[in-house]
Design an enzyme around this catalytic site. Structure first.
Site, PDB file in Angstrom:
ATOM      1  N   HIS A 286      19.700   3.091  30.382  1.00  0.00           N
ATOM      2  CA  HIS A 286      19.569   2.836  28.950  1.00  0.00           C
ATOM      3  C   HIS A 286      20.922   2.660  28.257  1.00  0.00           C
ATOM      4  CE1 HIS A 286      15.268   3.336  28.992  1.00  0.00           C
ATOM      5  NE2 HIS A 286      15.387   4.492  29.619  1.00  0.00           N
ATOM      6  N   HIS A 365      57.195 -31.738   2.343  1.00  0.00           N
ATOM      7  CA  HIS A 365      56.175 -30.737   2.021  1.00  0.00           C
ATOM      8  C   HIS A 365      56.443 -29.458   2.793  1.00  0.00           C
ATOM      9  CE1 HIS A 365      52.111 -28.827   2.076  1.00  0.00           C
ATOM     10  NE2 HIS A 365      52.086 -29.294   0.834  1.00  0.00           N
TER      11      HIS A 365
END
Length: 465
Positions: A286, A365
């Site tokens: 599990h 830029h």
């Protein structure tokens, strides 16, 4: 997609919890579409609801326990496996105790009673998780190992490797979930004799009986010693059978492996949807199952996040190269922002722009920190949309242009740098009316969304000089 079903009438199941030993009644009813599987603790104030979801797993000691809103429900895996196998995604379970009844240790009674109650088809179920890439998982604490591969449906293969010579290795296979009811559901939970006393002393298996579990003899013992242990547990004396301690022989020669497969299916149900994958589980439990289910949920969420994102394979021949694009767009170097088209249909288009340090705008830029301008990302998207728009009315004769009218809901989410490959996707938001076209644009670098926005343009016939 596998058919999704809903209960036609209420189902009642009564029994004792394996670990608590408490008598419990479950009232199983059809749930609202989209609600999922939910447990309501009717014995508690306010009847708190516990969704059967992986996020609510509380413990995985000898079973899967869910907890939410200050309440919990234990040993849910057998019932969940039955729901998954029968195609039930939405169900409301009223339960008046802390643990789902163990019944005979299998899922057979759940399957039988739900089937007898009748199932009706549901128009639309949840989309399945489709595993696209193989992966492996190892739970270091328990030694459980999982190998997961792509498949067009759910296939489970469980491998158990017991060191005891009288038990040996076992394998169980479910290559189609439709066989669960006949091949897997009847497999009962099991325990090793060497574990029984410690489990009982730890306050567990209070509801364990010789009729609801297979006890595997893994240590030398005799009937007298066994009955002393059973007397301590308040159980009736038994007769030993070869290879196992149980009131009936094992239902299958590999019953423990089949039951581990049952548990795995039940724990995978906590994902809340079907799974298309082949899963090979070695020594599963599990704890490992819950870890696997959490990983599968992460994969599903990532797929949802990436849904609709274009995939660019540079090895695939483009549908349109730069020279073909120039037949539709009036732009030329250095303002042509589309290098190639990789996908196009009546309502959408995907194109590519390779960002290099040689772009002329990098000269001024952000010198020293080159970043591809956001407005030029929108221009690249607009040019991409222009190709789609013009291709609907032109064969590339160059007598039509598209002009920006407006941009709405534009967002810039991440920087685009030299070396990036900008993937540009434009989708029509409706038909072209009076030459006006609205599109939704998204730009990606890999799987990362870098910008998006709604672009509106007009298709105009070019005037002769």
């Amino acid at each position: 997609m596998r058919p999704v079903r809903a209960l036609q009438k209420e189902v009642l199941v009564t029994g004792v919890g394996l670990h608590t030993g408490q008598s419990v009644t479950m009232r199983i009813q059809a749930g609202e579409q989209g609600s999922g599987i939910r447990f309501a603790r009717t014995d508690l104030p306010g009847q708190p609801v516990i969704p059967a979801e992986i996020t609510h797993v509380h413990t995985t000691v000898r079973g899967t326990t869910l907890q939410a809103h200050g309440a919990s429900v234990a040993t849910v895996e057998h019932f969940l496996a039955a729901c998954h196998a029968l195609g039930i995604q939405d169900v409301q379970v009223e339960i008046d105790g802390p643990e789902v009844p163990i019944l005979d240790g299998s899922a057979a009674e759940f399957v039988e009673k739900i089937t007898e109650a009748g199932l009706s088809p549901v128009d639309q179920g949840r989309e399945p998780l489709v595993v696209a890439e193989p992966f492996t998982l190892r739970d270091e604490a328990t030694g459980a190992e999982y190998a997961v591969f792509p498949a067009d449906k759910l296939e489970l293969n469980v491998i158990l490797q017991f060191p005891q010579e009288n038990i040996g290795p076992m394998v169980a296979l479910m290559d189609d979930i439709s066989t669960f009811s006949t091949d897997i559901a009847q497999a009962r939970t099991f325990v090793f004799l060497s574990e029984v006393e410690a489990l009982f002393d730890a306050g567990l298996i209070k509801g364990g009986e010789i009729d609801n579990a297979v006890v595997l003899i893994d240590t030398p013992s005799d009937e007298a010693k066994l009955n002393i242990l059973l007397q301590k547990m308040g159980k009736a004396p038994v007769k030993m059978l070869e290879g196992q301690l149980t009131s009936t022989p094992m239902r299958f020669s590999n019953e423990p492996a089949r039951h581990k497969l049952l548990d795995l299916l039940g724990d995978l149900t906590l994902l809340g949807r079907d799974i298309h994958a082949r899963i090979i589980a070695t020594r599963p439990g599990h704890t490992g199952n819950a870890t696997l289910t959490r990983m599968l949920k992460s994969i599903y969420l990532e797929q949802k996040k990436n849904a609709g994102r274009p995939v660019y394979d540079p090895n695939t021949e483009p549908l349109m190269n730069t020279e073909e694009i120039k037949k539709y767009l009036p732009h030329r170097y250095p303002f042509l922002m589309v290098d190639k088209v990789i996908s196009i249909n009546e309502t959408s288009i995907v194109a590519v722009k390779n960002i290099t340090f040689n772009e002329t705008f990098f000269l001024g830029h952000f010198p020293g920190n080159p970043v591809f301008p956001g407005v030029l990302q929108m221009e690249a998207l607009a040019q991409t949309g222009g190709i789609l728009a013009l291709k609907t009315i032109s064969d590339g004769t160059g007598i039509w242009d598209t002009y920006f009218l407006k941009m709405d809901n534009v967002k810039f989410k991440s920087k685009v740098l030299p070396g990036d490959t900008l993937i540009l996707k434009m989708e029509m938001m409706g038909p072209i009316r009076r030459g006006i076209i609205q599109m939704w644009g998204t730009a990606y670098v890999g799987n990362k969304l870098v910008s998006e926005g709604e672009l509106t343009a007009q298709i105009v016939k070019r005037q002769d000089d």
